[in-house]
Design an enzyme around this catalytic site. Structure first.
Site, mmCIF file in Angstrom:
data_model
loop_
_atom_site.group_PDB
_atom_site.id
_atom_site.type_symbol
_atom_site.label_atom_id
_atom_site.label_comp_id
_atom_site.label_asym_id
_atom_site.label_seq_id
_atom_site.Cartn_x
_atom_site.Cartn_y
_atom_site.Cartn_z
ATOM 1 N N TYR A 94 -7.275 4.542 -3.608
ATOM 2 C CA TYR A 94 -6.750 4.205 -2.281
ATOM 3 C C TYR A 94 -7.540 4.926 -1.191
ATOM 4 C CZ TYR A 94 -3.405 2.894 1.297
ATOM 5 O OH TYR A 94 -2.810 2.358 2.412
ATOM 6 N N ASP B 187 0.819 -1.216 0.000
ATOM 7 C CA ASP B 187 0.000 0.000 0.000
ATOM 8 C C ASP B 187 0.852 1.266 0.000
ATOM 9 O OD1 ASP B 187 -2.299 -1.445 -0.048
ATOM 10 O OD2 ASP B 187 -2.843 -1.122 2.044
ATOM 11 N N GLU C 10 2.866 2.667 6.395
ATOM 12 C CA GLU C 10 2.867 1.272 6.811
ATOM 13 C C GLU C 10 3.239 0.366 5.650
ATOM 14 O OE1 GLU C 10 0.193 -1.644 9.640
ATOM 15 O OE2 GLU C 10 -0.573 0.306 9.032
#
Length: 757
Positions: A298, A84, A88
């Site tokens: 996203y 992603d 993170e």
């Protein structure tokens, strides 16, 4: 090794499936299924003395996945890590690169999972962003330091298994402080005066707007009666008419925060549920004749920016479906987020292809996916539609000391409301849409007064936070980031620090105690301003302005001092009633007793506990409430049943346990309207949210979110209705059987002056 073959690494199997379909031959796609490396579970894993160096270990169960990645990497010429596109995801990419080696590894960012976007991104690979990784490592280490250093204090003073969190404790503080405001709130009486008028057979209301040129402040029934008596027979002649055209711009496309807020208000989704469904829509859903396809961009973003191509596609759709009048002359552009710490790394959340309408996809989506996709799609298309145009009118009736005003509104052009209406919840103010039209009035017109009515009111305390308003407040204060909002609220519920009652967060006794113990001892750490500033410093690490070690050292120095001052023994006395302990004596040897903190929670011990002669101890854990008798026998064995108190509240259980394990919820005195046999009772979902269902589940699956009450429907006579409330209607009931809405049964109001006649 195959020439020009590539390995693409993503997090989830669903994402891997969608991407693999678009890339085709020459590409192998593998999923890590989340993090593969993390700090160890049962130790701090941070060397504070050596520059806060983290100790990463393989996540339990991921060794096989790592071996498969290594094997696949040996058979290709290049490795593309497409986790992603956030901090993170960058950290996961960094860990994967460490396992596979730095050679042949590049980073790919997929902001949307569509064929064009994927093929375009594959040709524009980049290096792993080390600064973004540093920012994520700093956040992880900060959270670990707080969790591992503060949580043991709670274990010793209260009970094992509790947790403290750098951000979650601040959110708990907000909820507890709001509850204190509500408890301390003293309602203030005030009165309104309404003239019920009529002109040309059209009724409307005029409110007392000014009293001797000032805002009216009427606090007693006698004062209200005085106004009513003074104006009851006065002629209501129009003294001023003001008309104004007002416009309302469509809201911006969704950010993570606004999506969670709107989904909570409109769909009743928790933040966690919203993000889980949004992740599915982003990673790819099987669509007829297309296969797996990503339906939205996203979903972790705080930007309202939208690609020019997407704007043009939306405008073309609006022009074709609704006509030129619904299309503004120029595209609607939206500025940066009101959050000063917002990043602009991603677009707003939007459909990847506006021509994929919700109705076209209905058969391919689950109910939750359809609802959320429809919300995202409608919001985005509406953002490029024309403004709503209102014609607002205010009419004044000047009666000397008293000025009455009527206000009304008419929609001249519905604009984006043709497609989309923003959701609202109880406590939000009135809008132009709430106003009704006024009759045609001109200066000098006299209207018929049907009556002048006083209304008694009491000021209300601030409302408890809902899922939507908590996320909104966290964003406003700069606490957390788009990826953390869902985890904050779900963790508080999972830890039983708060409960969700009537869709509002209420602190439990445990949550209130935890807040009371931690905030005074760590006032600077669990502080709104400090937590917000820490988010800014993490952003500065990502931008290269600060180093990770620098930020961690600045945090650790005051934190370590606060830790050194925290005494579990003092916390025990705050959490437990120890009044009279000094006068009590050990029942075994007669020595004084003291409170102590232990590995398994607080306890009382004899002062001679360490001597061979006495080992007396007594746990300070609160005993559960005693069982209460229940008036029905066990349906399985016929034995008596009792009402017990467990971890999740009260429940009914058989007295022959463990030979008979029958349990059921405590009934609310309302029969199930679906089967007519079972009783409705409160239950809790897996996420800790309260709902109400039939006691015969799974034989009967009837459920409602609002609390049922044993009130009689005036339409069908059924005893049982949902207790509901709205800004427009106040408290009201909705029959569980026929759906008729009716007024709630009156409850005694606070003592006040009698209502004037």
């Amino acid at each position: 090794m195959a020439d020009n073959s590539k390995l693409v690494v993503v997090e989830s199997p669903a994402k891997a499936k969608t991407i693999g379909k678009y890339l085709g031959k020459g590409y192998t796609v593998r999923a890590t299924v989340g993090h593969i490396r993390d700090l160890p579970e049962r130790e701090l894993g941070v060397d504070i003395e050596d520059g806060f160096k983290p100790k990463f270990v393989t996540v339990k169960g991921k060794q096989k996945a790592i071996q498969e990645l290594k094997k696949a990497a040996k058979e290709v010429s290049q490795v593309l890590i497409a986790t992603d596109p956030d901090r993170e995801g960058e950290a996961i990419a960094w860990h994967v690169r460490q396992q596979l080696g730095a050679d042949r590894v590049r980073r790919v960012l997929f902001h949307e999972i569509t064929k064009d976007a994927i093929q375009r991104a594959i040709t524009h690979t980049i290096k792993i962003d080390e600064k973004k990784v540093e920012a994520q490592l700093a956040r992880r280490i900060l959270d670990r330091l707080v969790g591992f250093k503060v949580s043991p204090l709670l274990w010793k003073a209260l009970k094992t298994g509790l947790s403290a969190g750098r951000v979650q404790t601040v959110a708990l503080r907000l909820i507890v402080e709001r509850e204190r405001e509500i408890v301390k709130f003293v309602p203030q009486e005030y009165w309104s005066i309404t003239a019920h008028c009529e002109k040309d057979a059209q009724a409307f209301d005029a409110e007392l707007h000014k009293l001797e040129g000032k805002k009216p402040e009427i606090h007693t029934g006698d004062a209200a009666r005085e106004v009513v008596d003074a104006v009851r027979d006065a002629p209501f002649v129009v003294t001023e008419v003001k008309r104004k055209e007002r416009r309302k711009r469509p809201p911006a496309p969704f950010t993570t925060s606004t999506l969670q807020q709107e989904a909570a208000k409109r769909l009743g989704f928790s933040s966690k549920r919203t993000m889980r469904v949004a992740q599915d829509l982003y990673e790819g859903v099987e669509v007829k004749d297309e296969g797996a396809v990503g339906l939205i961009t996203y979903m972790r973003t705080d930007s309202t920016r939208v690609a020019t191509s997407a704007v043009e596609a939306a405008r073309a759709y609006v022009r074709r479906q609704f006509g030129e009048q619904y299309l503004p002359d120029k595209p609607n552009l939206y500025g940066a987020s009101q959050n000063p710490q917002a990043q602009d790394a991603h677009e707003a959340i939007r459909p990847t292809e506006v021509e994929r309408t919700p109705q076209d996809l209905r058969a391919d989506l689950t109910p939750d996916q359809f609802k959320l996709y429809q919300l995202v799609w409608q919001r985005f298309v509406a953002s490029q539609m024309a403004q709503i145009v209102y014609d607002t009118t205010s009419v004044d009736f000047d009666l000397g000391r008293y000025l009455f005003r009527a206000t009304g509104s008419v929609i001249l052009f519905e604009g984006y409301h043709r497609l989309y209406h923003e959701a609202r919840e109880h406590g939000e103010g009135r809008t132009l849409d709430d106003l009704t039209p006024l009759p045609a009035l001109a200066v000098g017109d006299r209207v018929t007064v049907l009556g002048v009515e006083p209304g008694q009111h009491f000021t209300e305390p601030p409302p408890r936070y809902s899922e939507a308003s908590l996320v909104k407040e966290l964003e406003r204060l700069g606490i957390g980031r788009p990826s953390t909002y869902a985890a904050i609220s779900s963790t508080l519920v999972a830890r039983h620090y708060v409960s969700l009652d009537d869709k509002r967060f209420r602190p439990t006794d445990l949550g209130t105690t935890v807040e009371k113990m931690l905030i005074p001892r760590f006032p600077d750490i669990f502080n709104v301003e400090f937590t917000s500033e820490m988010e800014s410093e993490l952003d500065r690490i990502e931008e290269g302005e600060l180093s990770r070690v620098e930020v961690l050292e600045d945090f650790w120095k005051p934190f370590a001092k606060a830790l050194a001052k925290a005494r579990p023994e003092e916390m025990i006395s705050e959490a437990h009633d120890l009044e009279g302990l000094a006068e009590q004596r050990c029942p075994q040897c007669g020595s004084p007793l003291v409170a102590k903190a232990g590995r398994f929670g607080p306890y009382i011990a004899c002062t001679k506990q360490n001597d061979p002669e006495c080992k007396y101890t007594k746990s300070l854990r609160k005993p559960r409430a005693p069982d209460r008798p229940f008036d029905k026998p066990c349906p399985e064995c016929g034995a008596p049943m009792v009402i017990k108190t467990g971890r999740y509240g009260e429940f009914v259980a058989c007295t022959r346990y463990p030979k008979c394990t029958h349990t059921e919820p405590v009934p609310l005195g309302v029969k199930c309207p679906k089967c007519g046999v079972g009783d409705l009772a409160e239950r809790r979902s897996k996420r800790g949210r309260s709902f109400f269902g039939c006691s015969r589940y799974p034989e009967c699956d009837f459920t409602v979110w609002n609390r049922p009450v044993p009130e009689t429907c005036p339409s069908c006579g059924n005893v049982g209705a949902e207790s509901k409330q709205s800004k427009a209607k106040g408290a009201f009931r909705k029959c569980l059987k026929c759906g008729t809405e009716f007024a709630a049964e009156e409850t005694p109001a606070p003592a006040a002056a009698p209502v004037p006649s």
